[in-house]
Design a protein around this motif. Structure first.
Motif, PDB file in Angstrom:
ATOM      1  N   ARG A  31       0.810  -1.179   0.143  1.00  0.00           N
ATOM      2  CA  ARG A  31      -0.074  -0.173  -0.093  1.00  0.00           C
ATOM      3  C   ARG A  31       0.847   1.199   0.011  1.00  0.00           C
ATOM      4  O   ARG A  31       1.963   1.145   0.560  1.00  0.00           O
ATOM      5  CB  ARG A  31      -0.956   0.012   1.363  1.00  0.00           C
ATOM      6  CG  ARG A  31      -0.226  -0.042   2.635  1.00  0.00           C
ATOM      7  CD  ARG A  31      -1.306   0.269   3.440  1.00  0.00           C
ATOM      8  NE  ARG A  31      -0.546   0.392   4.702  1.00  0.00           N
ATOM      9  CZ  ARG A  31      -0.330   1.272   5.411  1.00  0.00           C
ATOM     10  NH1 ARG A  31      -0.353   2.695   4.827  1.00  0.00           N
ATOM     11  NH2 ARG A  31       0.320   1.630   6.563  1.00  0.00           N
ATOM     12  N   PRO A  39      -5.605   0.371  -1.420  1.00  0.00           N
ATOM     13  CA  PRO A  39      -6.782   0.804  -2.653  1.00  0.00           C
ATOM     14  C   PRO A  39      -7.080  -0.441  -3.123  1.00  0.00           C
ATOM     15  O   PRO A  39      -6.519  -1.468  -2.978  1.00  0.00           O
ATOM     16  CB  PRO A  39      -5.754   1.667  -3.542  1.00  0.00           C
ATOM     17  CG  PRO A  39      -4.306   1.155  -3.355  1.00  0.00           C
ATOM     18  CD  PRO A  39      -4.219   0.698  -1.755  1.00  0.00           C
ATOM     19  N   PRO A  41      -8.495  -2.693  -6.351  1.00  0.00           N
ATOM     20  CA  PRO A  41      -8.225  -2.898  -7.623  1.00  0.00           C
ATOM     21  C   PRO A  41      -8.763  -1.880  -8.493  1.00  0.00           C
ATOM     22  O   PRO A  41      -8.056  -1.458  -9.661  1.00  0.00           O
ATOM     23  CB  PRO A  41      -8.620  -4.377  -8.117  1.00  0.00           C
ATOM     24  CG  PRO A  41      -8.744  -5.117  -6.718  1.00  0.00           C
ATOM     25  CD  PRO A  41      -9.294  -3.898  -5.828  1.00  0.00           C
ATOM     26  N   GLN A  43      -9.579   1.183  -7.977  1.00  0.00           N
ATOM     27  CA  GLN A  43      -8.872   2.424  -7.651  1.00  0.00           C
ATOM     28  C   GLN A  43      -7.488   2.305  -8.036  1.00  0.00           C
ATOM     29  O   GLN A  43      -6.912   3.449  -8.848  1.00  0.00           O
ATOM     30  CB  GLN A  43      -8.624   2.710  -6.117  1.00  0.00           C
ATOM     31  CG  GLN A  43     -10.004   2.996  -5.514  1.00  0.00           C
ATOM     32  CD  GLN A  43      -9.990   3.195  -3.869  1.00  0.00           C
ATOM     33  OE1 GLN A  43      -8.988   2.533  -3.606  1.00  0.00           O
ATOM     34  NE2 GLN A  43     -10.894   3.887  -3.536  1.00  0.00           N
ATOM     35  N   GLN A  44      -6.892   1.367  -8.116  1.00  0.00           N
ATOM     36  CA  GLN A  44      -5.495   0.988  -8.799  1.00  0.00           C
ATOM     37  C   GLN A  44      -5.412   1.170 -10.344  1.00  0.00           C
ATOM     38  O   GLN A  44      -4.596   1.460 -10.949  1.00  0.00           O
ATOM     39  CB  GLN A  44      -4.864  -0.103  -8.332  1.00  0.00           C
ATOM     40  CG  GLN A  44      -4.662  -0.252  -6.863  1.00  0.00           C
ATOM     41  CD  GLN A  44      -3.734  -1.533  -6.392  1.00  0.00           C
ATOM     42  OE1 GLN A  44      -3.860  -2.545  -7.073  1.00  0.00           O
ATOM     43  NE2 GLN A  44      -3.570  -1.670  -5.180  1.00  0.00           N
TER      44      GLN A  44
END
Length: 78
Positions: A31, A39, A41, A43-44
């Motif tokens: 993180r 976050p 997945p 958001q990534q």
């Protein structure tokens, strides 16, 4: 001829017979240091604005015909 047939038989046996299974990740990515929770997945996968900035100034203000270039010649031999 026998080698070709043997090679075809060997290559035909290289495929996987069963259905594919998803592999669970062994470790999640680390993180960010300033994040309280890791976050998700989704958001990534969001592209930050720094990755694809908008164009602020367009160098071509108005399109116009290009002048003939006397050095723009076809390749030799044609």
């Amino acid at each position: 001829m026998k080698r070709v047939i043997l090679l075809a038989v060997v290559l035909a046996g290289c495929g996987k017979l069963g259905p594919l299974q998803p592999v669970s990740p062994e470790r999640a990515p680390p993180r960010p240091l300033n994040a309280l929770v890791p976050p998700t997945p989704e958001q990534q996968l969001v592209v930050p604005p720094q990755a694809a900035p908008d164009r602020v100034d367009d160098p071509i203000k108005k399109s116009r015909e290009r002048a003939d270039d006397r050095f723009d010649l076809p390749p030799p031999g044609l």
